[in-house]
Scaffold this motif. Structure first.
Motif, PDB file in Angstrom:
ATOM      1  N   MET A   1      23.683 -42.958   1.947  1.00 48.94           N
ATOM      2  CA  MET A   1      23.201 -42.368   0.710  1.00 48.94           C
ATOM      3  C   MET A   1      23.745 -43.146  -0.478  1.00 48.94           C
ATOM      4  SD  MET A   1      23.483 -38.290   1.043  1.00 48.94           S
ATOM      5  CE  MET A   1      22.254 -37.414   1.929  1.00 48.94           C
ATOM      6  N   PRO A   2      23.011 -43.185  -1.563  1.00 45.44           N
ATOM      7  CA  PRO A   2      23.488 -43.883  -2.751  1.00 45.44           C
ATOM      8  C   PRO A   2      24.698 -43.186  -3.373  1.00 45.44           C
ATOM      9  CG  PRO A   2      21.133 -43.453  -2.881  1.00 45.44           C
ATOM     10  CD  PRO A   2      21.648 -42.724  -1.693  1.00 45.44           C
ATOM     11  N   TYR A   3      25.531 -43.961  -4.071  1.00 42.03           N
ATOM     12  CA  TYR A   3      26.673 -43.383  -4.761  1.00 42.03           C
ATOM     13  C   TYR A   3      26.206 -42.263  -5.680  1.00 42.03           C
ATOM     14  CZ  TYR A   3      29.529 -47.412  -3.423  1.00 42.03           C
ATOM     15  OH  TYR A   3      30.223 -48.359  -2.735  1.00 42.03           O
ATOM     16  N   GLY A   4      27.003 -41.246  -5.799  1.00 40.65           N
ATOM     17  CA  GLY A   4      26.685 -40.155  -6.710  1.00 40.65           C
ATOM     18  C   GLY A   4      25.993 -38.986  -6.039  1.00 40.65           C
ATOM     19  N   GLU A   5      25.567 -39.142  -4.789  1.00 41.19           N
ATOM     20  CA  GLU A   5      24.874 -38.064  -4.097  1.00 41.19           C
ATOM     21  C   GLU A   5      25.685 -37.495  -2.939  1.00 41.19           C
ATOM     22  OE1 GLU A   5      20.953 -39.158  -2.900  1.00 41.19           O
ATOM     23  OE2 GLU A   5      20.481 -40.069  -4.818  1.00 41.19           O
ATOM     24  N   TYR A   6      26.644 -38.277  -2.427  1.00 38.44           N
ATOM     25  CA  TYR A   6      27.340 -37.893  -1.217  1.00 38.44           C
ATOM     26  C   TYR A   6      28.681 -38.616  -1.124  1.00 38.44           C
ATOM     27  CZ  TYR A   6      28.201 -38.289   3.866  1.00 38.44           C
ATOM     28  OH  TYR A   6      28.760 -38.292   5.112  1.00 38.44           O
ATOM     29  N   LYS A  14      36.439 -34.138   4.752  1.00 37.53           N
ATOM     30  CA  LYS A  14      35.823 -33.293   3.725  1.00 37.53           C
ATOM     31  C   LYS A  14      34.584 -33.990   3.177  1.00 37.53           C
ATOM     32  CE  LYS A  14      38.463 -31.147   0.907  1.00 37.53           C
ATOM     33  NZ  LYS A  14      39.423 -30.827  -0.152  1.00 37.53           N
ATOM     34  N   THR A  15      33.528 -33.218   2.945  1.00 34.97           N
ATOM     35  CA  THR A  15      32.264 -33.757   2.457  1.00 34.97           C
ATOM     36  C   THR A  15      31.877 -33.069   1.161  1.00 34.97           C
ATOM     37  OG1 THR A  15      31.580 -34.118   4.738  1.00 34.97           O
ATOM     38  CG2 THR A  15      29.859 -34.199   3.077  1.00 34.97           C
ATOM     39  N   ALA A  16      31.322 -33.823   0.223  1.00 33.03           N
ATOM     40  CA  ALA A  16      30.839 -33.291  -1.046  1.00 33.03           C
ATOM     41  C   ALA A  16      29.454 -33.857  -1.319  1.00 33.03           C
ATOM     42  CB  ALA A  16      31.792 -33.656  -2.171  1.00 33.03           C
ATOM     43  N   ILE A  22      31.220 -33.734  -6.089  1.00 34.74           N
ATOM     44  CA  ILE A  22      32.000 -34.959  -5.891  1.00 34.74           C
ATOM     45  C   ILE A  22      33.092 -35.061  -6.942  1.00 34.74           C
ATOM     46  CG2 ILE A  22      31.942 -37.486  -5.956  1.00 34.74           C
ATOM     47  CD1 ILE A  22      29.105 -37.274  -4.747  1.00 34.74           C
ATOM     48  N   GLU A  23      32.775 -34.758  -8.200  1.00 37.47           N
ATOM     49  CA  GLU A  23      33.781 -34.807  -9.264  1.00 37.47           C
ATOM     50  C   GLU A  23      34.925 -33.851  -8.966  1.00 37.47           C
ATOM     51  OE1 GLU A  23      36.102 -35.711 -12.218  1.00 37.47           O
ATOM     52  OE2 GLU A  23      34.223 -36.795 -11.956  1.00 37.47           O
ATOM     53  N   GLN A  24      34.608 -32.658  -8.501  1.00 34.86           N
ATOM     54  CA  GLN A  24      35.625 -31.650  -8.220  1.00 34.86           C
ATOM     55  C   GLN A  24      36.491 -32.025  -7.019  1.00 34.86           C
ATOM     56  OE1 GLN A  24      34.070 -27.711  -7.712  1.00 34.86           O
ATOM     57  NE2 GLN A  24      35.992 -26.917  -6.931  1.00 34.86           N
ATOM     58  N   ILE A  37      31.911 -45.005  -9.158  1.00 34.07           N
ATOM     59  CA  ILE A  37      31.620 -44.649  -7.780  1.00 34.07           C
ATOM     60  C   ILE A  37      32.623 -43.587  -7.315  1.00 34.07           C
ATOM     61  CG2 ILE A  37      30.614 -46.914  -7.271  1.00 34.07           C
ATOM     62  CD1 ILE A  37      33.172 -47.544  -5.687  1.00 34.07           C
ATOM     63  N   PRO A  38      32.243 -42.769  -6.330  1.00 33.15           N
ATOM     64  CA  PRO A  38      33.176 -41.749  -5.838  1.00 33.15           C
ATOM     65  C   PRO A  38      34.422 -42.382  -5.228  1.00 33.15           C
ATOM     66  CG  PRO A  38      30.950 -41.319  -5.042  1.00 33.15           C
ATOM     67  CD  PRO A  38      30.930 -42.677  -5.674  1.00 33.15           C
ATOM     68  N   GLN A  39      35.564 -41.744  -5.424  1.00 29.93           N
ATOM     69  CA  GLN A  39      36.791 -42.173  -4.760  1.00 29.93           C
ATOM     70  C   GLN A  39      36.569 -42.064  -3.258  1.00 29.93           C
ATOM     71  OE1 GLN A  39      39.729 -43.269  -5.846  1.00 29.93           O
ATOM     72  NE2 GLN A  39      39.646 -42.860  -8.027  1.00 29.93           N
ATOM     73  N   SER A  40      37.184 -42.928  -2.470  1.00 28.57           N
ATOM     74  CA  SER A  40      37.029 -42.909  -1.022  1.00 28.57           C
ATOM     75  C   SER A  40      37.681 -41.677  -0.404  1.00 28.57           C
ATOM     76  CB  SER A  40      37.646 -44.156  -0.398  1.00 28.57           C
ATOM     77  OG  SER A  40      37.010 -45.305  -0.872  1.00 28.57           O
TER      78      SER A  40
END
Length: 59
Positions: A1-6, A14-16, A22-24, A37-40
């Motif tokens: 999935m593209p960054y920002g969606e998953y 843990k999945t967001a 994702i921010e939370q 981009i989301p933190q790993s």
């Protein structure tokens, strides 16, 4: 999935989904070139100083 969606933590699993979740749970990293981009690792695993290849300290 593209960054920002998953995002999924490689340590605890843990999945967001979605930018707000994702921010939370993970937070974002500024790549310095306009990309965020989301933190790993999730916030909990980063706070516990979990390391790749070692048992998760959060589980």
């Amino acid at each position: 999935m593209p960054y920002g969606e998953y995002a999924q933590c490689p340590c605890c699993g843990k999945t967001a989904y979605g930018k707000d979740d994702i921010e939370q749970e993970f937070g974002y990293r500024n790549m310095g070139d306009g990309r965020y981009i989301p933190q790993s690792y999730c916030r909990e695993c980063r706070s516990a100083h979990c390391e790749a290849g070692k048992p998760c300290k959060v589980k």
